[in-house]
Design a protein around this motif. Structure first.
Motif, PDB file in Angstrom:
ATOM      1  N   ARG A   5      46.346 -89.746  49.389  1.00 42.91           N
ATOM      2  CA  ARG A   5      47.774 -89.495  49.216  1.00 42.91           C
ATOM      3  C   ARG A   5      48.561 -89.527  50.527  1.00 42.91           C
ATOM      4  O   ARG A   5      49.648 -90.127  50.579  1.00 42.91           O
ATOM      5  CB  ARG A   5      48.023 -88.170  48.493  1.00 42.91           C
ATOM      6  CG  ARG A   5      49.513 -87.958  48.231  1.00 42.91           C
ATOM      7  CD  ARG A   5      49.831 -86.698  47.468  1.00 42.91           C
ATOM      8  NE  ARG A   5      51.270 -86.513  47.388  1.00 42.91           N
ATOM      9  CZ  ARG A   5      52.058 -87.038  46.470  1.00 42.91           C
ATOM     10  NH1 ARG A   5      51.543 -87.806  45.525  1.00 42.91           N
ATOM     11  NH2 ARG A   5      53.367 -86.836  46.477  1.00 42.91           N
ATOM     12  N   GLU A   9      51.603 -92.062  50.758  1.00 42.77           N
ATOM     13  CA  GLU A   9      52.943 -91.516  50.941  1.00 42.77           C
ATOM     14  C   GLU A   9      53.601 -92.061  52.199  1.00 42.77           C
ATOM     15  O   GLU A   9      54.783 -92.422  52.205  1.00 42.77           O
ATOM     16  CB  GLU A   9      52.880 -89.996  51.001  1.00 42.77           C
ATOM     17  CG  GLU A   9      54.247 -89.333  51.016  1.00 42.77           C
ATOM     18  CD  GLU A   9      54.151 -87.835  50.838  1.00 42.77           C
ATOM     19  OE1 GLU A   9      55.184 -87.227  50.482  1.00 42.77           O
ATOM     20  OE2 GLU A   9      53.068 -87.265  51.043  1.00 42.77           O
ATOM     21  N   GLY A 189      43.893 -92.845  43.334  1.00 45.10           N
ATOM     22  CA  GLY A 189      44.349 -93.304  44.638  1.00 45.10           C
ATOM     23  C   GLY A 189      43.611 -94.518  45.143  1.00 45.10           C
ATOM     24  O   GLY A 189      44.155 -95.303  45.938  1.00 45.10           O
TER      25      GLY A 189
END
Length: 339
Positions: A5, A9, A189
């Motif tokens: 993440r 991000e 992910g």
């Protein structure tokens, strides 16, 4: 699996969305400059359009690798960049619209319903820099200028739709940041990372094989300068350099090392080194400021550009092979395999 993440991000929020926002801003500027040129045509207005177009090419080169997701909706990518045009079909369509002074080509709304080949960057490149460009300053609201203004508005509109699909609530950024069983695109992910790495690898391959190798050839006398994108406007190497810079930024600032073991983190530095070598070589020829044909025919420039393909190939091999393995990923085939 590793916690991807932070990487995802960083890539999406710090690079993908800002790059698309910049594209929209540059496109809006060109649309305004083209409208002003048509209303009051003169040399200064044309120069402003040329400068704005160069800036727009730079902005597009940073989002060019994001061919997935929003770019696939309604053929948006092809509407922006119908290239390579191997048989010149797109160019002939553009030339016919100009020769016939087709009034529907001078209106952005009706232009949207035409072939993708006549409403994007290659079309505007020809309008501004191709044969007959002198008509742009002959009279107010000339057909060629109005057609160019319509293209600029289409580029702005498509760019805006891309940005909106990335950043809206429930948009593609949300899909990438929130994978899971209820997500229609990404289950975890790993799949998001595979998408991003595949996009980087594909762009490296396109930049090396299509934008450089197929243009420079094995020797100066075998070069094919008109295969280069933006050869008329001399923005070819601006496009190549922008592709390299965008990938360097992703890898240098995208927090990849946080998902790698200490033993594997040096892979990022290896890729960045190869990209820096390629970028320096491209910059040496770019700063010479010579037309594309002169660049590929000159033995010294040809050698420099040929050299640039070597570290680009090494970077692609690392991104498509060793880096995914270090992250515990398998990329599989990309859209260019077998081309």
């Amino acid at each position: 699996e590793p916690d991807f993440r932070p990487v995802i991000e960083s890539l999406v929020m710090d690079h993908v969305i800002p790059a698309h926002r910049d594209l929209v801003d540059r496109a809006a500027n060109v649309a305004g400059v083209m409208a002003a040129l048509c209303a009051d045509p003169d040399g200064a207005g044309l120069a402003a359009a040329e400068t704005g177009f160069a800036d727009l090419v730079s902005a597009f080169s940073t989002v060019e690798l994001y061919r997935f997701g929003p770019a696939r909706v309604d053929n948006r990518f092809e509407r922006l960049f119908f290239w390579p045009d191997r048989r010149g079909r797109g160019l002939r369509q553009v030339q016919r619209l100009i020769a016939a002074q087709d009034p529907t080509a001078a209106d952005a709304e009706s232009l949207a319903g035409k072939s993708v080949a006549v409403q994007g960057f290659p079309a505007l490149d020809f309008v501004l820099f191709g044969a007959g460009r002198g008509k742009l300053t002959e009279q107010p609201d000339g057909h060629r200028c109005l057609y160019g203004a319509a293209i600029a508005e289409r580029i702005r509109a498509v760019s805006a739709s891309l940005l909106d699909d990335w950043r809206k609530t429930g948009g593609y950024a949300d899909l990438m940041l929130n994978p899971g069983p209820e997500n229609p695109v990404y289950r975890n992910g790993r799949e998001v990372m595979q998408e991003l790495l595949r996009a980087i690898g594909e762009q490296l391959q396109i930049t090396r094989d299509f934008k450089l190798l197929r243009v420079v050839g094995d020797a100066p006398e075998q070069a094919k300068p008109k295969r280069a994108p933006f050869w008329r406007s001399r923005n070819w190497l601006r496009s190549v350099g922008g592709n390299i810079d965008s990938i360097r930024a992703l890898l240098a600032e995208g927090r990849f090392k946080e998902a790698l073991s200490p033993q594997q983190s040096a892979l990022i530095e290896q890729v960045l080194f190869e990209l820096s070598q390629a970028r320096r070589a491209v910059s040496r020829v770019q700063t010479a400021g010579v037309p594309v044909e002169a660049a590929v025919r000159d033995p010294k420039h040809h050698e420099t550009l040929g050299y640039a393909t070597i570290p680009l190939g090494s970077a692609a091999a690392l991104v498509e092979g060793r880096l995914p393995a270090a992250l515990g990923l398998t990329l599989g085939f990309n859209s260019l395999d077998g081309d």
